[in-house]
Enzyme design. Structure first.
Site, PDB file in Angstrom:
ATOM      1  N   ASP A 140       0.810  -1.235   0.055  1.00  0.00           N
ATOM      2  CA  ASP A 140       0.076  -0.066   0.100  1.00  0.00           C
ATOM      3  C   ASP A 140       1.037   1.076   0.062  1.00  0.00           C
ATOM      4  OD1 ASP A 140      -2.164   1.801   0.521  1.00  0.00           O
ATOM      5  OD2 ASP A 140      -3.354  -0.086   0.943  1.00  0.00           O
ATOM      6  N   HIS A 217      -3.736   5.984   3.230  1.00  0.00           N
ATOM      7  CA  HIS A 217      -4.453   4.777   2.670  1.00  0.00           C
ATOM      8  C   HIS A 217      -3.732   3.467   3.496  1.00  0.00           C
ATOM      9  CE1 HIS A 217      -5.770   1.698  -0.264  1.00  0.00           C
ATOM     10  NE2 HIS A 217      -6.654   2.522  -0.631  1.00  0.00           N
ATOM     11  N   SER A 555     -10.988  -0.966  -1.233  1.00  0.00           N
ATOM     12  CA  SER A 555      -9.768  -1.086  -0.410  1.00  0.00           C
ATOM     13  C   SER A 555      -9.891  -1.336   1.077  1.00  0.00           C
ATOM     14  CB  SER A 555      -9.306   0.609  -0.683  1.00  0.00           C
ATOM     15  OG  SER A 555      -8.621   0.669  -1.642  1.00  0.00           O
TER      16      SER A 555
END
Ligand SMILES: *[C@@H]1O[C@H](CO)[C@@H](O)[C@H](O)[C@H]1NC(C)=O
Ligand SMILES: *[C@@H]1O[C@H](CO)[C@@H](O)[C@H](O)[C@H]1NC(C)=O
Ligand SMILES: *[C@@H]1O[C@H](CO)[C@@H](O)[C@H](O)[C@H]1NC(C)=O
Ligand SMILES: *[C@@H]1O[C@H](CO)[C@@H](O)[C@H](O)[C@H]1NC(C)=O
Ligand SMILES: *[C@@H]1O[C@H](CO)[C@@H](O)[C@H](O)[C@H]1NC(C)=O
Length: 788
Positions: A140, A217, A555
């Site tokens: 990520d 994220h 996600s």
């Protein structure tokens, strides 16, 4: 078995040349060579240089062009090549494929203002019992190591001795300080990104040349998968509760492969493959990957996801991918991503929490009071105005801003409708912000409402409420006073779960005989860890600093499954990735909290397997599924044969330990007979019999399972035998399902299910059938014995 061993040496499909367009400018290409036969990374690297020297004037030039040599877990390299060189390499002995490194996207539902989701606050005893022997690798945007989610527990055991990974030093990242018994690995990969977008320092973004996370994220997904237990987490009091990952005791290894470019995460395939090469060697047990490519989808072995995850599967490592997001208003079929059968593809659904926000209006003649949804943390007071005042035709889009008029919306809360112009609130927020507005009331169809953390206060209302507001505005002599109260958190929303509107739908365009997505998991308004130096909206003008943030997307659903996989793997260390996936799929549920069928956001009609796969995951039940549908490397080889891959190429990607029954049958069949936990027949023209094999993994040696069938509309289904007897642990039994079309139809899918039950376990497989007939055979019912 006999036909299986008859090798098929067909003409080589020159797949490797598909994606080379003739151009003189060099690009990053990935040259994939399959399994490494030299078990020495240094020699493998040397071999790569030699191979590459063939297309360069000198060995020095060849060395200059190479980005990565993939040498630990599989063999290949990425290098800067022109199309002539790429074509020459593709023709060389031992080369499986040569393809241009693409840039992939993160799977949050919007790009620059990322979204949000929250965990419920219960911690179950079994979450505390399992996981500390499991390492979850998160591919990520990196990690914010200071977050409480990544602090080690008081009694955390030492790092498992077989762990080979490491924490690497970099900008604002000091392994001695930032890594611990929880965060045991942190690496970063930047060469592919920098080749595409130039030096990181000049990308015009705040980023860290290290495993440290800027975009947030990666911090968010990692804490969802394995975050330690943290009390009193909230976003300014919203969603307050205990934050924790699915496997709070599991270890975390971070592989930073996505980097910010204009605040959007970009992930280069050359970098992703380097992360796979390392992670497989480091000893991760689960890989969580929340990114993907947009269509057209490439053949397997021309994409990092398929290659990396195939090698992972052979090593017993589960790879969990997000199914992808549709950024459109409507969920369209066939856009599901990451569809290779050896990994898991996860859809997203809502949870039962809502964020009601009260709106009060007063135009001196009358008052009005309504409820929307938002994440408003301090009361807003101003005047309500129609979008027509600021935007041409009332369309809340920056391009429609009436520059002739150029009125400032200062002090105004602007009412915008999703149905006029832009469907996404993100554009409306940006437009109202540009017009200097105080806030936004966004009217959208109820089914699509997901509030986001925004740079200006934004409340979602449904179309009915929006229309009432519009009427009220028309009746008001002047701008009415508007007051937006701080948002509250309410648990117990129904219906829940529902499949998120943005979640990408099946059928799989690449593998129509394999149902994708596999399962669904929470992906709407998830609250999880966030870097305190990054604002919750990523906007530089947002000065808020938060430890927790709301995000939405597949996600976010992906790491929920990764956490569940870590728990299952810890409880059942010998289970293969296929067995673990089977456990999650066959125990998944399709009923919501009110025992009705789970609905599909967007249409609000009953969801089907293309929306939700086998169903919504139930990690607790998945720990004890009763039976599993297992698959070995050889099953996947057969799958590839059926897809048209050549014997020669398949042999190169298979580890010698797989037993090397790598023989393609002479006739390529559909992949319906692959021992997948769901059954999909994408073209039922006449009677067909499908075989499946299940293994007894229940707590009882002796077990009797009975079959229950729900027939797809217009399909006769006969299962044989109807009863399966088991008398020892891990005993395998096969059954056959005969399907006969009973209607005239082309091109529509119908859905049913097969459930094996021993009274306690309910082992459920979706049955997805497309009948394709021009005549109907009404002859007697099926005599299955003769068809087997
Ligand atoms: C590609 O690069 C090679 C080696 O540098 C060079 O000889 C060749 O002319 C180049 N081809 C094109 C089409 O530019
Ligand atoms: C919990 O967090 C909220 C908001 O951050 C804070 O106001 C409150 O004092 C905290 N409560 C405890 C018991 O720490
Ligand atoms: C902008 O507003 C003015 C004044 O209301 C109007 O005359 C003009 O047509 C508008 N322009 C557009 C492009 O809508
Ligand atoms: C509106 O007018 C102001 C002052 O003339 C100008 O600075 C601003 O750029 C204009 N905004 C737009 C969006 O045209
Ligand atoms: C239905 O069968 C025909 C004839 O075999 C074939 O051409 C067509 O592609 C099939 N349709 C689907 C949806 O598979």
């Amino acid at each position: 078995m006999a036909t299986y061993l008859q090798c098929f040496w067909g003409l080589s499909l020159t797949l490797s040349l598909y994606f080379i367009q003739s151009t003189a400018t060099p690009h990053v290409y990935i040259v994939y060579l399959g399994v490494s036969h030299i078990h020495d990374p240094i020699l493998t690297s040397k071999y790569h240089h030699q191979l590459l020297s063939n297309v360069f004037a000198s060995e020095e030039d060849a060395k200059q062009s190479i980005l990565y040599s993939y040498k630990h877990s599989f063999s290949g390299f990425s290098a800067k090549l022109n199309s002539t060189q790429a074509t020459s390499l593709a023709k060389m002995e031992g080369v499986i494929s040569v393809f241009r490194s693409k840039t992939l996207q993160l799977h949050t539902t919007r790009s620059w203002d990322f979204l949000g989701l929250t965990l419920d606050s219960k911690v179950t005893p079994w979450q505390l019992a399992f996981g500390d022997d499991i390492v979850v690798g998160v591919f990520d945007t990196g990690i914010w190591p200071e977050s409480e989610s990544f602090q080690e527990g008081p009694r955390m055991r030492p790092i498992p001795p077989n762990w080979k990974g490491e924490c690497v030093k970099g900008e604002r990242f000091d392994p001695a300080k930032d890594c611990n018994r929880k965060l045991i690995g942190a690496r970063y990969y930047l060469k592919g990104f920098e080749y595409d977008y130039g030096p990181l320092s000049k990308s015009g973004n705040p980023e860290y040349r290290s495993p440290r996370d800027f975009l947030g994220h990666g911090t968010h997904t990692a804490s969802t998968a394995v975050g330690s237990i943290v009390k009193n987490a909230s976003f300014f009091g919203l969603g307050q509760g205990i934050a924790r990952g699915g496997a709070p005791r599991a270890r975390l290894a971070v592989y930073k492969i996505c980097w910010g470019k204009k605040f959007v995460g970009k992930c280069s395939e050359a970098d992703i493959l380097a992360a796979f090469d390392d992670a497989l060697h480091d000893g991760v047990h689960v890989i969580s990957a929340s990114f993907g490519e947009s269509p057209p989808f490439r053949p397997f072995f021309e994409s990092k996801a398929a290659i990396g995850s195939f090698h992972a599967m052979q090593l017993g490592i589960t790879v969990v991918f997000s199914a992808g997001n549709n950024d459109n208003d409507e969920p369209d079929p066939s856009l599901v991503q990451n569809v290779q059968p050896w990994s898991i593809s996860v859809a997203a659904s809502s949870i039962d929490r809502m964020f009601p926000t009260q709106i009060l209006l007063d135009n001196t003649l009358s008052t009005m009071d309504l409820m929307g949804e938002s994440f408003i943390t301090t009361e807003v007071k101003g005047k309500l105005a129609d979008s027509r005042i600021y935007f041409q035709d009332g369309i809340c889009d920056r391009d429609y801003y009436n520059t002739t008029l150029n009125k400032s919306a200062a002090g105004k809360v602007v009412l915008c409708f999703s149905t006029i112009g832009s469907e996404l609130s993100g554009e409306a927020v940006a437009a109202v912000k540009m017009a200097n507005g105080l806030g936004l009331i966004f009217a959208a169809p109820m089914t699509m409402q997901i509030p986001y953390v925004e740079i200006i206060p934004t409340v979602l209302v449904n179309i009915e409420q929006g229309s009432k507001l519009k009427d009220y505005l028309a009746q008001s002599p002047r701008f009415p006073a508007v007051q937006i109260k701080p948002t509250k958190t309410i648990i117990g929303k129904t219906p829940a779960p529902t499949v998120a509107t943005f979640s990408s739908r099946g059928p799989s365009s690449r593998t129509p005989d394999i149902l994708k997505p596999d399962v669904s998991a929470p992906g709407v308004n998830i609250l999880a860890a966030w870097p305190t130096d990054t604002s919750p909206t990523l906007s530089p003008s947002d000065k808020r600093s938060v430890k927790w943030n709301f995000q939405s997307g597949t996600s976010m659903s992906c790491p929920h499954v990764s956490g569940a996989v870590a728990l299952i793997k810890s409880a059942h260390p010998n289970w293969s990735p296929s067995a673990i996936r089977s456990a999650l799929m066959t125990t998944a549920y399709t009923r919501d909290t009110t025992f009705d069928s789970i609905l599909a956001g967007g249409s609000m009609k009953v969801s089907d397997p293309f929306d939700i796969g086998a169903g919504h995951i139930d990690p607790f039940k998945a720990m004890d599924p009763g039976l599993v549908y297992d698959m070995k490397t050889s099953d996947y080889i057969l799958f590839l044969c059926n897809m048209g891959y050549t014997q020669e190429n398949i042999e190169k990607i298979v580890l010698p330990s797989a037993g090397l029954e790598t023989c393609c049958p002479k006739v390529h069949k559909t992949n319906t007979n692959i021992n997948y936990p769901s059954i999909t027949v994408s073209n039922l023209e006449s009677t067909m019999t499908i075989k499946r094999t299940v293994r007894n993994v229940g707590q009882n040696r002796n077990a009797i399972y009975f079959a229950n069938i729900v027939k797809p509309n217009g399909v006769e289904v006969v299962i044989w035998p109807r009863i399966l007897f088991f008398s020892w642990f891990n005993e395998e039994n096969s059954y056959y399902v005969t399907l006969k079309p009973r209607k005239k139809s082309q091109g529509r899918y119908d859905f049913g299910e097969i459930v094996w039950s021993d009274g306690f376990h309910h082992v459920r497989s979706p049955l997805v059938v497309l009948v394709n007939t021009t005549t109907v055979d009404y002859s007697d019912s099926i005599t299955q014995a003769s068809t087997i």
